[in-house]
Design a protein around this motif. Sequence first.
Motif, PDB file in Angstrom:
ATOM      1  N   ILE A 188       0.848  -1.196   0.000  1.00 48.70           N
ATOM      2  CA  ILE A 188       0.000   0.000   0.000  1.00 48.70           C
ATOM      3  C   ILE A 188       0.881   1.243   0.000  1.00 48.70           C
ATOM      4  O   ILE A 188       1.803   1.372   0.801  1.00 48.70           O
ATOM      5  CB  ILE A 188      -0.930   0.001   1.228  1.00 48.70           C
ATOM      6  N   SER A 189       0.597   2.160  -0.897  1.00 47.85           N
ATOM      7  CA  SER A 189       1.415   3.364  -1.016  1.00 47.85           C
ATOM      8  C   SER A 189       1.038   4.389   0.041  1.00 47.85           C
ATOM      9  O   SER A 189      -0.034   4.322   0.651  1.00 47.85           O
ATOM     10  CB  SER A 189       1.236   3.983  -2.408  1.00 47.85           C
ATOM     11  N   GLU A 190       1.926   5.352   0.231  1.00 43.48           N
ATOM     12  CA  GLU A 190       1.655   6.423   1.185  1.00 43.48           C
ATOM     13  C   GLU A 190       0.403   7.199   0.799  1.00 43.48           C
ATOM     14  O   GLU A 190      -0.407   7.566   1.662  1.00 43.48           O
ATOM     15  CB  GLU A 190       2.859   7.372   1.266  1.00 43.48           C
ATOM     16  N   ALA A 191       0.238   7.452  -0.498  1.00 46.81           N
ATOM     17  CA  ALA A 191      -0.936   8.203  -0.952  1.00 46.81           C
ATOM     18  C   ALA A 191      -2.225   7.450  -0.645  1.00 46.81           C
ATOM     19  O   ALA A 191      -3.221   8.041  -0.209  1.00 46.81           O
ATOM     20  CB  ALA A 191      -0.830   8.485  -2.448  1.00 46.81           C
ATOM     21  N   ALA A 192      -2.216   6.136  -0.855  1.00 42.43           N
ATOM     22  CA  ALA A 192      -3.409   5.337  -0.562  1.00 42.43           C
ATOM     23  C   ALA A 192      -3.652   5.233   0.935  1.00 42.43           C
ATOM     24  O   ALA A 192      -4.794   5.056   1.380  1.00 42.43           O
ATOM     25  CB  ALA A 192      -3.263   3.946  -1.167  1.00 42.43           C
ATOM     26  N   ALA A 193      -2.580   5.342   1.720  1.00 45.19           N
ATOM     27  CA  ALA A 193      -2.725   5.241   3.175  1.00 45.19           C
ATOM     28  C   ALA A 193      -3.416   6.465   3.773  1.00 45.19           C
ATOM     29  O   ALA A 193      -3.991   6.380   4.862  1.00 45.19           O
ATOM     30  CB  ALA A 193      -1.350   5.064   3.822  1.00 45.19           C
ATOM     31  N   LEU A 194      -3.372   7.593   3.070  1.00 44.50           N
ATOM     32  CA  LEU A 194      -3.955   8.820   3.626  1.00 44.50           C
ATOM     33  C   LEU A 194      -5.462   8.703   3.852  1.00 44.50           C
ATOM     34  O   LEU A 194      -5.937   8.971   4.962  1.00 44.50           O
ATOM     35  CB  LEU A 194      -3.626  10.010   2.724  1.00 44.50           C
ATOM     36  N   PRO A 195      -6.260   8.316   2.843  1.00 40.62           N
ATOM     37  CA  PRO A 195      -7.702   8.196   3.116  1.00 40.62           C
ATOM     38  C   PRO A 195      -8.030   7.043   4.062  1.00 40.62           C
ATOM     39  O   PRO A 195      -8.988   7.129   4.834  1.00 40.62           O
ATOM     40  CB  PRO A 195      -8.314   7.975   1.727  1.00 40.62           C
ATOM     41  N   MET A 196      -7.240   5.963   4.020  1.00 46.34           N
ATOM     42  CA  MET A 196      -7.469   4.860   4.954  1.00 46.34           C
ATOM     43  C   MET A 196      -7.332   5.343   6.391  1.00 46.34           C
ATOM     44  O   MET A 196      -8.164   5.046   7.259  1.00 46.34           O
ATOM     45  CB  MET A 196      -6.455   3.732   4.695  1.00 46.34           C
ATOM     46  N   THR A 197      -6.282   6.118   6.629  1.00 45.29           N
ATOM     47  CA  THR A 197      -6.038   6.631   7.974  1.00 45.29           C
ATOM     48  C   THR A 197      -7.083   7.670   8.367  1.00 45.29           C
ATOM     49  O   THR A 197      -7.562   7.685   9.504  1.00 45.29           O
ATOM     50  CB  THR A 197      -4.630   7.244   8.049  1.00 45.29           C
ATOM     51  N   GLY A 198      -7.429   8.531   7.423  1.00 40.38           N
ATOM     52  CA  GLY A 198      -8.407   9.576   7.720  1.00 40.38           C
ATOM     53  C   GLY A 198      -9.765   9.020   8.099  1.00 40.38           C
ATOM     54  O   GLY A 198     -10.391   9.474   9.071  1.00 40.38           O
ATOM     55  N   ARG A 199     -10.236   8.026   7.350  1.00 42.61           N
ATOM     56  CA  ARG A 199     -11.539   7.433   7.664  1.00 42.61           C
ATOM     57  C   ARG A 199     -11.508   6.722   9.014  1.00 42.61           C
ATOM     58  O   ARG A 199     -12.446   6.821   9.810  1.00 42.61           O
ATOM     59  CB  ARG A 199     -11.947   6.453   6.559  1.00 42.61           C
ATOM     60  N   SER A 200     -10.418   5.997   9.269  1.00 44.45           N
ATOM     61  CA  SER A 200     -10.306   5.278  10.534  1.00 44.45           C
ATOM     62  C   SER A 200     -10.218   6.244  11.710  1.00 44.45           C
ATOM     63  O   SER A 200     -10.823   6.024  12.763  1.00 44.45           O
ATOM     64  CB  SER A 200      -9.075   4.372  10.505  1.00 44.45           C
ATOM     65  N   LYS A 201      -9.478   7.321  11.528  1.00 46.37           N
ATOM     66  CA  LYS A 201      -9.350   8.330  12.585  1.00 46.37           C
ATOM     67  C   LYS A 201     -10.705   8.939  12.917  1.00 46.37           C
ATOM     68  O   LYS A 201     -11.055   9.123  14.091  1.00 46.37           O
ATOM     69  CB  LYS A 201      -8.366   9.413  12.137  1.00 46.37           C
ATOM     70  N   LYS A 202     -11.475   9.228  11.891  1.00 53.74           N
ATOM     71  CA  LYS A 202     -12.798   9.821  12.098  1.00 53.74           C
ATOM     72  C   LYS A 202     -13.729   8.867  12.827  1.00 53.74           C
ATOM     73  O   LYS A 202     -14.569   9.279  13.636  1.00 53.74           O
ATOM     74  CB  LYS A 202     -13.395  10.212  10.746  1.00 53.74           C
ATOM     75  N   GLU A 203     -13.561   7.566  12.575  1.00 53.06           N
ATOM     76  CA  GLU A 203     -14.446   6.576  13.178  1.00 53.06           C
ATOM     77  C   GLU A 203     -14.044   6.211  14.599  1.00 53.06           C
ATOM     78  O   GLU A 203     -14.901   6.040  15.475  1.00 53.06           O
ATOM     79  CB  GLU A 203     -14.466   5.311  12.313  1.00 53.06           C
ATOM     80  N   HIS A 204     -12.731   6.088  14.848  1.00 51.10           N
ATOM     81  CA  HIS A 204     -12.275   5.509  16.113  1.00 51.10           C
ATOM     82  C   HIS A 204     -11.642   6.512  17.076  1.00 51.10           C
ATOM     83  O   HIS A 204     -11.705   6.310  18.290  1.00 51.10           O
ATOM     84  CB  HIS A 204     -11.269   4.392  15.840  1.00 51.10           C
ATOM     85  N   LEU A 205     -11.003   7.552  16.571  1.00 53.29           N
ATOM     86  CA  LEU A 205     -10.255   8.463  17.447  1.00 53.29           C
ATOM     87  C   LEU A 205     -11.029   9.763  17.606  1.00 53.29           C
ATOM     88  O   LEU A 205     -10.634  10.822  17.109  1.00 53.29           O
ATOM     89  CB  LEU A 205      -8.854   8.717  16.875  1.00 53.29           C
ATOM     90  N   THR A 206     -12.130   9.675  18.310  1.00 50.87           N
ATOM     91  CA  THR A 206     -13.034  10.819  18.419  1.00 50.87           C
ATOM     92  C   THR A 206     -12.776  11.684  19.642  1.00 50.87           C
ATOM     93  O   THR A 206     -13.308  12.787  19.742  1.00 50.87           O
ATOM     94  CB  THR A 206     -14.492  10.326  18.463  1.00 50.87           C
TER      95      THR A 206
END
Length: 532
Positions: free
Chosen positions: A413-431
Amino acid sequence: MGEARPSIMADVSEVVQRSMNINEKLGPRLAAAAEQNAILRIGWTNAGDPVPKNGELGLCPALPEGARLRALGVLGSWVAAFGTGGTFTLQGDAGGFLGAANQGTTVVCERMAGHFTAYRMASGSVTVLDGCGDDAGAEMTGGHLFIRGAAGARVGGGMEDGLIVVHGDVGPDPGAGMTGGRIVVNGRCPSPPPGVVLRPLEKGELKDINALLEDETMHVPSDAVCLTPQVGLQMEQNIYSVSSDDLSNIGLTSDAQQLRPYETVDTVALLGLAETVQSLALPLPLLPCLDSGETMTPAKKADESVKTILNRHPAMVADHPRAVDVMIVERANLLSVGQALPGAGGFMIDLSNLPPMDAEHLDGLLVALRSLAVANAPAGLVDAIGRVQALHARAAHHGLDIAMARIEDGSGISEAAALPMTGRSKKEHLTDGTTQTGFLLGFAASGHDLAVLMASGVDIVSCAAPMADTEDIAYWLHGTQEDLAAELRRIGINSIDMLERKHLRALNHETAAVSGLRLAGYERPLPHWFAR
């Protein structure tokens, strides 16, 4: 085989707090008790009345020479780990990782123990008198593990040296992946996996093993079998693929007027945002990843500017941490944790380089590590980007300060692809806003890379330093800070805290397709990002 668990579990936070309190009270009493040759007791009142413990975990880490402890009850995971001497006797059951990373302590569990008993033991002994779970003695490099009763699957898996004696039946795949040591089984033993040889014990060998056992009821009979690694070619496998890209195809732009070239900009980041945490200040949001903190220690004759840069900049290190460093805890340095961690400013648990752990196992490890670390030190987790959802969920559940995703995890997985993966997970879990996100990159980050990641919502970046020389690292850190400052001035903002996703542009179609960023020129994300 199921793992021993407390019969009536209290609230998890209560168990953790009780465990921390026990360790805190034990600390100053250990040295005094050792001098007096006294036994410290856990699970009894001062009058000697039994009050069995129920679920306490991470107790008695890094027991020193001369310490003598006795506990009563059902304890959780990571009990008597990282010990260097003394004795620990448990009248009851233990959870997983009993006596893990043992380097000289004599540990006795009078009932059942959980999974990964004596994990990574180097010396000393662990004795379990009523059977244990899976992976007992996994990755041992020395020491003795004695088990009366059945043992689960993969006993002695990956062991390099040492001795395991089981008076009972063992589960499937005994000795899987072992490269050294011996596993003696006095009971039913299934056919060993490839690379492991099952043979009878030699007379001299039998005599030497029984000489180690003071209890004659634990002596090994002559018809017991021994498992040893097959002599032959040992091959190391490296199946990890690397990331297919970097961050050079993401640009930074802004409508704001650029700043003056001499204007001061803020590049400082904090690791640890909770009010109760002793935060670490980073001159820029970068943790160099190094084998040893000694690499960041300047020579006495070094230039003062070099000393200033290095002395104030934290790093993520595996050994010899300085007071400002974050120590990464993984299988490779588990044996040095007890000695090194008290000198660090914080710690990170590398989940991808430790055995799989459930929530209770992780709580036990956290209690043990927090009892060794300085008070209120920031703590975090590192795991693969492919497991970023679980990483963020676990960090939030355990109240940790940072969740860092390793990009080079073998997924490609590339760094660019990791950005939306991390963003969505952060929004869901790190509130709650106190758990930060991080990236562990596979390349040396530039000022541009840091700006892109900060704009994407990543708080802290870690990467290997591109050079090994101490002074060269200082110049690299200084140059990276100047590059980051120049990027901020160019787009007209005076702090990394002002970087936002709106400042980012994908510079080609492929990057826009995987990142969800606006495509430069098109000025919108590609249409498939709006599809339901």
